[in-house]
Design a protein around this motif. Structure first.
Motif, mmCIF file in Angstrom:
data_model
loop_
_atom_site.group_PDB
_atom_site.id
_atom_site.type_symbol
_atom_site.label_atom_id
_atom_site.label_comp_id
_atom_site.label_asym_id
_atom_site.label_seq_id
_atom_site.Cartn_x
_atom_site.Cartn_y
_atom_site.Cartn_z
ATOM 1 N N GLY A 57 42.353 8.033 -5.992
ATOM 2 C CA GLY A 57 43.198 7.108 -5.297
ATOM 3 C C GLY A 57 42.425 6.181 -4.368
ATOM 4 N N ARG A 58 41.378 6.727 -3.747
ATOM 5 C CA ARG A 58 40.584 5.895 -2.830
ATOM 6 C C ARG A 58 39.903 4.745 -3.576
ATOM 7 N NH1 ARG A 58 39.388 11.004 -0.425
ATOM 8 N NH2 ARG A 58 37.576 11.173 -1.777
ATOM 9 N N SER A 59 39.408 5.024 -4.799
ATOM 10 C CA SER A 59 38.730 3.962 -5.548
ATOM 11 C C SER A 59 39.715 2.874 -5.965
ATOM 12 C CB SER A 59 37.995 4.536 -6.758
ATOM 13 O OG SER A 59 38.900 5.097 -7.681
ATOM 14 N N VAL A 60 40.943 3.262 -6.336
ATOM 15 C CA VAL A 60 41.963 2.270 -6.695
ATOM 16 C C VAL A 60 42.267 1.396 -5.491
ATOM 17 C CG1 VAL A 60 44.387 1.956 -7.335
ATOM 18 C CG2 VAL A 60 42.995 3.648 -8.525
ATOM 19 N N ARG A 61 42.476 2.021 -4.357
ATOM 20 C CA ARG A 61 42.783 1.256 -3.147
ATOM 21 C C ARG A 61 41.616 0.345 -2.753
ATOM 22 N NH1 ARG A 61 47.423 3.184 -1.611
ATOM 23 N NH2 ARG A 61 47.922 5.324 -2.116
ATOM 24 N N GLY A 62 40.397 0.854 -2.906
ATOM 25 C CA GLY A 62 39.214 0.041 -2.598
ATOM 26 C C GLY A 62 39.125 -1.186 -3.490
ATOM 27 N N LEU A 63 39.359 -1.008 -4.781
ATOM 28 C CA LEU A 63 39.328 -2.145 -5.705
ATOM 29 C C LEU A 63 40.415 -3.153 -5.388
ATOM 30 C CD1 LEU A 63 38.590 -0.472 -9.156
ATOM 31 C CD2 LEU A 63 37.163 -2.134 -7.951
ATOM 32 N N MET A 64 41.611 -2.666 -5.100
ATOM 33 C CA MET A 64 42.710 -3.584 -4.799
ATOM 34 C C MET A 64 42.436 -4.346 -3.509
ATOM 35 S SD MET A 64 44.688 -3.532 -7.331
ATOM 36 C CE MET A 64 43.223 -3.244 -8.310
ATOM 37 N N THR A 65 41.830 -3.702 -2.528
ATOM 38 C CA THR A 65 41.467 -4.388 -1.291
ATOM 39 C C THR A 65 40.407 -5.444 -1.552
ATOM 40 O OG1 THR A 65 42.012 -2.438 0.009
ATOM 41 C CG2 THR A 65 40.582 -4.051 1.055
ATOM 42 N N GLU A 66 39.486 -5.127 -2.454
ATOM 43 C CA GLU A 66 38.441 -6.087 -2.809
ATOM 44 C C GLU A 66 39.018 -7.294 -3.553
ATOM 45 O OE1 GLU A 66 34.483 -6.083 -5.628
ATOM 46 O OE2 GLU A 66 35.007 -4.223 -4.581
ATOM 47 N N PHE A 67 39.905 -7.047 -4.507
ATOM 48 C CA PHE A 67 40.485 -8.128 -5.304
ATOM 49 C C PHE A 67 41.571 -8.905 -4.557
ATOM 50 C CE2 PHE A 67 39.496 -5.399 -9.237
ATOM 51 C CZ PHE A 67 38.218 -5.934 -9.341
ATOM 52 N N PHE A 68 42.380 -8.199 -3.791
ATOM 53 C CA PHE A 68 43.516 -8.811 -3.088
ATOM 54 C C PHE A 68 43.478 -8.387 -1.617
ATOM 55 C CE2 PHE A 68 44.868 -7.912 -7.484
ATOM 56 C CZ PHE A 68 45.171 -9.196 -7.913
ATOM 57 N N PRO A 69 42.552 -8.919 -0.834
ATOM 58 C CA PRO A 69 42.384 -8.441 0.550
ATOM 59 C C PRO A 69 43.606 -8.637 1.443
ATOM 60 C CG PRO A 69 41.032 -10.388 0.140
ATOM 61 C CD PRO A 69 41.638 -9.985 -1.169
ATOM 62 N N ASP A 70 44.459 -9.601 1.121
ATOM 63 C CA ASP A 70 45.617 -9.886 1.968
ATOM 64 C C ASP A 70 46.908 -9.264 1.439
ATOM 65 O OD1 ASP A 70 45.507 -11.571 -0.238
ATOM 66 O OD2 ASP A 70 46.667 -13.154 0.758
ATOM 67 N N ARG A 71 46.820 -8.435 0.378
ATOM 68 C CA ARG A 71 48.022 -7.848 -0.229
ATOM 69 C C ARG A 71 47.800 -6.358 -0.472
ATOM 70 N NH1 ARG A 71 51.501 -11.932 -2.286
ATOM 71 N NH2 ARG A 71 50.506 -13.955 -2.179
ATOM 72 N N PRO A 72 48.328 -5.512 0.374
ATOM 73 C CA PRO A 72 48.134 -4.066 0.200
ATOM 74 C C PRO A 72 49.083 -3.480 -0.856
ATOM 75 C CG PRO A 72 49.478 -4.463 2.121
ATOM 76 C CD PRO A 72 49.066 -5.823 1.600
ATOM 77 N N LEU A 73 48.704 -2.333 -1.405
ATOM 78 C CA LEU A 73 49.619 -1.551 -2.238
ATOM 79 C C LEU A 73 50.702 -1.000 -1.331
ATOM 80 C CD1 LEU A 73 47.110 0.461 -4.449
ATOM 81 C CD2 LEU A 73 48.817 -1.138 -5.299
ATOM 82 N N GLY A 105 52.970 -0.577 -5.615
ATOM 83 C CA GLY A 105 52.771 -1.834 -6.304
ATOM 84 C C GLY A 105 52.164 -2.877 -5.402
ATOM 85 N N LEU A 106 51.662 -3.908 -6.047
ATOM 86 C CA LEU A 106 51.069 -5.031 -5.336
ATOM 87 C C LEU A 106 51.675 -6.293 -5.924
ATOM 88 C CD1 LEU A 106 47.395 -5.354 -4.409
ATOM 89 C CD2 LEU A 106 48.476 -7.229 -5.627
ATOM 90 N N ASP A 107 52.311 -7.075 -5.075
ATOM 91 C CA ASP A 107 52.965 -8.304 -5.525
ATOM 92 C C ASP A 107 52.028 -9.491 -5.365
ATOM 93 O OD1 ASP A 107 55.167 -6.770 -5.967
ATOM 94 O OD2 ASP A 107 56.402 -7.656 -4.400
ATOM 95 N N ILE A 108 52.131 -10.418 -6.310
ATOM 96 C CA ILE A 108 51.388 -11.675 -6.218
ATOM 97 C C ILE A 108 52.373 -12.819 -6.417
ATOM 98 C CG2 ILE A 108 49.209 -10.685 -6.997
ATOM 99 C CD1 ILE A 108 49.725 -12.005 -9.731
ATOM 100 N N GLY A 109 51.929 -14.016 -6.118
ATOM 101 C CA GLY A 109 52.795 -15.187 -6.267
ATOM 102 C C GLY A 109 53.671 -15.347 -5.048
ATOM 103 N N GLY A 110 54.791 -15.968 -5.252
ATOM 104 C CA GLY A 110 55.738 -16.164 -4.163
ATOM 105 C C GLY A 110 55.394 -17.327 -3.260
ATOM 106 N N THR A 111 54.550 -18.238 -3.719
ATOM 107 C CA THR A 111 54.207 -19.391 -2.900
ATOM 108 C C THR A 111 55.225 -20.508 -3.111
ATOM 109 O OG1 THR A 111 52.764 -20.251 -4.631
ATOM 110 C CG2 THR A 111 51.752 -18.846 -2.948
ATOM 111 N N ALA A 112 55.313 -21.375 -2.137
ATOM 112 C CA ALA A 112 56.193 -22.553 -2.190
ATOM 113 C C ALA A 112 57.644 -22.175 -2.485
ATOM 114 C CB ALA A 112 55.683 -23.559 -3.221
ATOM 115 N N GLY A 113 58.104 -21.071 -1.906
ATOM 116 C CA GLY A 113 59.491 -20.662 -2.060
ATOM 117 C C GLY A 113 59.800 -19.890 -3.327
ATOM 118 N N GLY A 114 58.808 -19.681 -4.189
ATOM 119 C CA GLY A 114 59.030 -18.923 -5.418
ATOM 120 C C GLY A 114 59.040 -17.431 -5.167
#
Length: 129
Positions: A1-17, A48-57
């Motif tokens: 679990g730590r490695s998954v969280r580490g990778l997600m933090t590396e790829f998406f630093p502003d979006r936590p699981l 989960g980790l959400d992406i998108g949602g910019t400009a009101g989407g």
């Protein structure tokens, strides 16, 4: 679990699981699920980790994490016997793991269409709400 969280933090630093609520479209994409399964139940939720949602989407859950060894419930040996037991729920838990995996595939392919207002009354009636 730590490695998954580490990778997600590396790829998406502003979006936590974050834990997914049980009304998330994933839990309704094919089967109506009321719980989270896997080979061993260590958490009663998916993250989960959400992406998108910019400009009101609306954002979309793009990364799903199950700490319960979801695919371990599927593994068979060459003779067709399951390699691992499912604990603590046995074969019922294995079936719930299968259903969750199928929902993951459907959600990946279809997204959030089950959240549409057209489906909502039928889903609520089925769930007894």
């Amino acid at each position: 679990g730590r490695s998954v969280r580490g990778l997600m933090t590396e790829f998406f630093p502003d979006r936590p699981l974050t834990p997914l609520p049980m009304d998330h479209a994933l839990f309704r994409s094919f089967f109506l699920l009321r719980n989270v399964a896997g080979r061993r139940i260590s958490k009663r939720y998916l993250e989960g980790l959400d992406i998108g949602g910019t400009a009101g989407g609306e954002s979309r859950t793009a990364v799903l994490y199950c700490p319960n060894d979801l695919l371990g419930a599927w593994i068979k040996d060459r003779l067709g016997h399951y390699v691992y037991s499912c604990e603590p729920g046995g074969e019922t838990q294995r079936w719930e793991s299968f259903k969750l995996t199928i929902n993951l595939v459907y959600f990946s392919l279809t997204g959030t269409y089950k959240k549409d207002a057209v489906h909502q009354p039928f889903i609520e009636q089925k769930l007894g709400q």
